[in-house]
Design an enzyme around this catalytic site. Structure first.
Site, PDB file in Angstrom:
ATOM      1  N   HIS A 161       0.880  -1.121  -0.032  1.00  0.00           N
ATOM      2  CA  HIS A 161      -0.178  -0.002   0.063  1.00  0.00           C
ATOM      3  C   HIS A 161       0.872   1.335   0.145  1.00  0.00           C
ATOM      4  O   HIS A 161       0.844   1.957   0.858  1.00  0.00           O
ATOM      5  CB  HIS A 161      -0.823  -0.163   1.344  1.00  0.00           C
ATOM      6  N   GLU A 262      -1.026   1.323  -5.480  1.00  0.00           N
ATOM      7  CA  GLU A 262      -0.705  -0.083  -4.505  1.00  0.00           C
ATOM      8  C   GLU A 262      -0.690  -1.145  -5.622  1.00  0.00           C
ATOM      9  O   GLU A 262      -1.700  -1.265  -6.304  1.00  0.00           O
ATOM     10  CB  GLU A 262      -1.830  -0.056  -3.613  1.00  0.00           C
TER      11      GLU A 262
HETATM   12  O1  LIG Z   1      -7.659   3.574   6.464  1.00  0.00           O
HETATM   13  P1  LIG Z   1      -6.915   2.399   5.916  1.00  0.00           P
HETATM   14  O2  LIG Z   1      -7.366   1.075   6.723  1.00  0.00           O
HETATM   15  O3  LIG Z   1      -5.350   2.305   5.925  1.00  0.00           O
HETATM   16  O4  LIG Z   1      -7.152   2.164   4.469  1.00  0.00           O
HETATM   17  C1  LIG Z   1      -6.872   3.360   3.655  1.00  0.00           C
HETATM   18  C2  LIG Z   1      -7.658   3.021   2.083  1.00  0.00           C
HETATM   19  O5  LIG Z   1      -6.692   2.016   1.543  1.00  0.00           O
HETATM   20  C3  LIG Z   1      -7.134   1.714   0.247  1.00  0.00           C
HETATM   21  O6  LIG Z   1      -6.361   0.797  -0.282  1.00  0.00           O
HETATM   22  C4  LIG Z   1      -8.449   1.336   0.111  1.00  0.00           C
HETATM   23  O7  LIG Z   1      -8.907   1.276  -1.120  1.00  0.00           O
HETATM   24  C5  LIG Z   1      -9.311   2.555   0.792  1.00  0.00           C
HETATM   25  O8  LIG Z   1     -10.853   1.827   0.652  1.00  0.00           O
HETATM   26  C6  LIG Z   1      -8.957   2.775   2.043  1.00  0.00           C
HETATM   27  O9  LIG Z   1      -9.970   3.928   2.509  1.00  0.00           O
END
Ligand SMILES: O=P(O)(O)OC[C@H]1O[C@@H](O)[C@H](O)[C@@H](O)[C@@H]1O
Length: 291
Positions: A161, A262
């Site tokens: 991510h 990502e």
């Molecule tokens: O707040 P988190 O759990 O780290 O996620 C952040 C974002 O991560 C992204 O990868 C998702 O597609 C989103 O839907 C999400 O809001």
């Protein structure tokens, strides 16, 4: 956290340093190639700055305290991406990013460094996982390997991510996704096709069916961030837009400073592992001039 990490590096000599920061245990590695900050929590790459460049990764200035996930760098989403497919109450993006991992140095040289991380305990029944991180010149590679140690087939989803640092998300252009089909998470999963190059004009949360390279052109920093990948059939692009106001570790002041691109395996391309089988998902993040 970003400012503190940058301040720590400016005072450190070359070498590998263990450091506590806001109750997170970090490894700070500095060499003639640049700087790399790694957290034990989540085996998370938090900061990478090749020599002579600005940092490639964004990290929150107001990260939450452990064991909350750290917003920024490259969180590992594993062994599911997003919500757990069937069990309500499981954490978003899986269990890897909040678990404790051990780092082991494998190689260090004038042009880079290589490390491996393993969780300190089994994270998910039937699965083993390990991460390799390699820095070479102005590029960083992450390889996440999953192995099915159960007697039955296992299915998983995952993402590397990456929070890419940009000067102003409203001015960037994202190349490589043109004509790709995507699922729009902000429109109930509606399917659409990418018309032209992608710009981030408001909140964006999309899963593209895509295996290639993505490039983020940043006219303000005058640079191009490249996201190459392997073992991944989905590319996720996310920026919360005005929703950042409701995220205590982002806020509207930091919202323009990043875009997440990502390398992923999502519900569109889950990984199915036979007993004994292992598979890797990888990404190489690098920086180059705009022109
Ligand atoms: O707040 P988190 O759990 O780290 O996620 C952040 C974002 O991560 C992204 O990868 C998702 O597609 C989103 O839907 C999400 O809001």
């Amino acid at each position: 956290m970003r400012q503190q990490i940058e301040a720590l590096f400016s005072a450190l000599p070359d070498g590998i340093h263990e450091q506590q920061l806001q109750n997170f245990e970090l490894l700070l590695i500095k060499g003639s190639w640049g700087e790399l900050a790694l957290a034990r929590q989540g085996a998370q790459v938090l900061h990478f700055r090749p020599a002579g460049e600005a940092p490639l990764l964004w990290i929150s200035d107001c990260a939450k305290a452990p064991p909350a996930p750290i917003r920024g760098g490259v969180p590992l989403c594993w062994p599911w991406f997003g919500d757990h497919p069937s069990q309500a109450g499981q954490p978003a993006h899986g269990v890897a990013r909040t678990a404790r991992w051990d780092w082991r140095l494998q190689n260090a040289g004038a042009d880079g460094v290589q490390l491996r991380a393993e969780p300190t305990r089994n994270l998910w029944s039937g699965l083993e996982v390990g991460l390799e991180v390699r820095v070479r010149g102005s590029a960083i590679e992450l390889l996440l390997e999953s192995r099915n140690v159960a007697q039955q087939p296992v299915e998983l989803t995952q993402a590397l991510h990456s929070y890419l640092a940009v000067a102003d998300v409203g001015r960037i252009e994202i190349l490589g996704l043109r004509d790709c089909d995507y699922l729009d998470k902000l429109r109930d999963g509606r399917r659409a096709s990418q018309d032209g190059e992608l710009r981030v004009e408001s909140a964006l949360d999309r899963v593209y069916r895509h295996t290639g390279v993505t490039e983020v052109l940043d006219p303000v920093l005058q640079r191009r961030l490249r996201v190459a990948k392997s073992g991944s059939g989905s590319t996720v692009v996310w920026n919360p837009g005005v929703g950042a106001a409701g995220l205590s570790d982002v806020g509207m002041d930091q919202q323009p400073r990043f875009v997440c691109v990502e390398a992923a395996n999502t519900g569109l391309d889950p990984v199915r592992l036979a007993p004994g089988e292992s598979r890797r998902i990888g990404t190489v993040l690098s920086v180059g001039p705009l022109a």
